[in-house]
Design an enzyme around this catalytic site. Structure first.
Site, PDB file in Angstrom:
ATOM      1  CG  HIS A 159      41.383  52.034  38.856  1.00  0.00           C
ATOM      2  ND1 HIS A 159      39.831  51.855  38.905  1.00  0.00           N
ATOM      3  CD2 HIS A 159      41.389  50.282  39.816  1.00  0.00           C
ATOM      4  CE1 HIS A 159      39.194  50.894  39.903  1.00  0.00           C
ATOM      5  NE2 HIS A 159      40.450  49.876  40.083  1.00  0.00           N
ATOM      6  CD  GLU A 174      45.045  45.623  37.504  1.00  0.00           C
ATOM      7  OE1 GLU A 174      46.719  45.595  36.438  1.00  0.00           O
ATOM      8  OE2 GLU A 174      44.036  45.429  36.861  1.00  0.00           O
TER       9      GLU A 174
END
Length: 356
Positions: free
Chosen positions: A243, A298
Site C-alpha cells: 500500500h 483490496e
C-alpha cells in the site's frame, strides 16, 4: 518541490486520520477496529456527520431508509438507459441525474449511491431494478436490491462491515476531488459525482477485482508459489499486497478478514485465498527482502464481496456507496471554510521570444 502533492497538507479535518507507519485508521475519533463489524454503517455515518448536519444522529437508519425511497422514485425510470453501460458508468449517469434543487442533499446522496450501485449492476446485466425495503438496514437493502434475493443476517453484517471499512480514509484522491468541487460551491451532489469519477480509476477504486483475476490465474494452491515467483520475476504487481500509505499491515485487511471468516461456509474460494495469501507473503519476503509488503484492503475486499455474490464489476460501485458518506462529510467541512482550493503550478513550458 513536491509533485503530486505527496505529504502536502491541503485541509484540516476532524473526520478521519491515516497513520501509515503505525497501521492505524481513525474515523471520527475511533479506531476502525472499534467500529467495523460492531457499529452499523448508519451509526458511523451519523458520527461522521455530527456537527455538520443537524439531527443526523437522531435516527440515522430511518434517515437513510427514507433517502433510498426518494432516490429510487427518481432513478427507477432511468433504468432503460443503463443497457450497454458498465456498472460504474451507469452509477455515474444515475447520480448525475439527481436535481440540485432536492432537499436534504446529504442523506439523499448516500441513499442514492446505494440505490444507484444496485441498479447499475443489475442494469448492466439487463435486469430490472428492485425497489428498496424500508424495514431493512442500509447494507442489507443494497445487497438485496443488487442480488434480487433475500439476504441473511450474516451476509448483511458482512457488507455492513465493508461499508464501514471504506466510509472514509483521509485525503485520498476521490475525497480530495470531492473537496475541490465542494470548494467552488457546486454542491454536495456534484461533489459526490466528482468523487465517483476519481474513484473509478484503476489506481484508486478499481483494484479489488483483479485480485480475483489473480486467483483465477493461479488456479490451485499447488501452482501458487511458482505462479507468484514468475509474476514477480516479470515485474508484475501482486494484487492485494502493499500500500502506498501503510508501511505495515493495512488495518482494514484484518477487519475484512474477520468478516470473511464469518462467511466461510458461503464460498470455497475463501480457504484457497487464505492459502494463496500465506504463500504470497512468504514469496514476497524471499524475493523482496527488507521491503515490507503486507496484505492490503483490496485482497479481502475481493474475497468478501465475492462470497456475498457480488459480481466483480460491482466492486467499485459498492466502494462508492460506502465512501459516499465520507465524501458528503468532507464536502460540507470544506464548504464551511468559505475558501476555494486553488494550488499553484510550476510552469516548465517555453517562454515567448523577447521583443527585439
Amino acid at each position: 518541490m513536491t509533485i503530486g502533492l505527496d505529504d502536502v497538507v491541503a485541509a484540516e479535518t476532524s473526520l478521519s486520520h491515516v497513520d501509515g507507519e503505525a497501521g492505524r485508521l481513525i474515523i471520527a475519533g475511533h479506531d476502525l477496529e472499534e467500529l467495523a463489524g460492531r457499529v452499523s454503517f448508519e451509526d458511523v455515518t451519523a458520527m461522521l456527520w455530527d456537527g455538520l448536519i443537524p439531527d443526523a444522529a437522531s435516527d440515522p437508519k430511518a434517515l437513510l431508509s427514507a433517502a433510498r425511497q426518494r432516490a429510487y422514485a427518481h432513478l427507477a425510470p432511468l433504468s432503460p438507459q443503463l443497457a450497454g453501460l458498465t456498472p460504474v458508468e451507469g452509477m455515474r449517469l444515475l447520480l448525475a441525474s439527481l436535481p440540485d434543487a432536492e432537499r436534504d442533499h446529504a442523506a439523499l446522496a448516500v441513499g442514492a449511491a446505494g440505490v444507484a450501485a444496485a441498479m447499475a449492476v443489475r442494469g448492466a446485466r439487463g435486469l430490472a431494478p428492485v425497489a428498496p425495503d424500508s424495514l431493512l438496514g442500509h447494507a442489507a437493502d443494497i445487497l438485496r436490491m443488487m442480488r434480487g434475493a433475500p439476504v441473511s443476517a450474516e451476509e448483511a453484517r458482512g457488507l455492513d462491515t465493508y461499508l464501514v471499512t471504506v466510509i472514509d480514509h483521509g485525503l485520498n484522491a476521490s475525497t480530495f476531488t470531492a473537496r475541490v468541487v465542494a470548494s467552488t460551491q457546486a454542491g454536495i451532489l456534484s461533489s459526490v459525482v466528482a468523487g465517483l469519477c476519481a474513484l473509478k480509476g484503476p489506481l484508486h477504486g478499481g483494484a479489488p477485482g483483479p485480485v480475483l483475476d489473480m486467483l483465477d490465474a493461479i488456479g490451485s494452491i499447488d501452482h501458487a508459489e511458482a505462479w507468484l515467483d514468475d509474476a514477480i520475476a516479470r515485474g508484475e504487481r501482486l494484487m492485494g499486497f502493499g500500500h502506498r500509505i501503510y508501511k505495515v499491515r493495512d488495518p482494514r485487511a484484518d477487519v475484512l478478514m474477520a468478516a470473511v471468516g464469518r462467511l466461510k461456509g458461503k464460498s470455497n474460494r475463501i480457504a484457497f485465498a487464505e492459502a494463496v495469501e500465506a504463500t504470497a507473503l512468504k514469496v514476497l519476503e524471499r524475493r523482496k527482502p527488507g521491503r515490507r509488503l503486507d496484505t492490503n484492503v483490496e485482497f479481502y475486499t475481493a474475497i468478501l464481496l465475492d462470497a456475498l455474490g457480488v459480481p466483480r464489476e460491482g466492486f467499485t460501485p459498492l466502494f462508492a456507496a460506502g465512501r459516499s458518506a465520507g465524501w458528503v462529510a468532507h464536502a460540507i467541512e470544506q464548504t464551511r471554510t468559505g475558501r476555494i482550493i486553488r494550488p499553484q503550478s510550476r510552469y516548465v513550458g517555453a517562454w515567448p521570444a523577447e521583443a527585439a
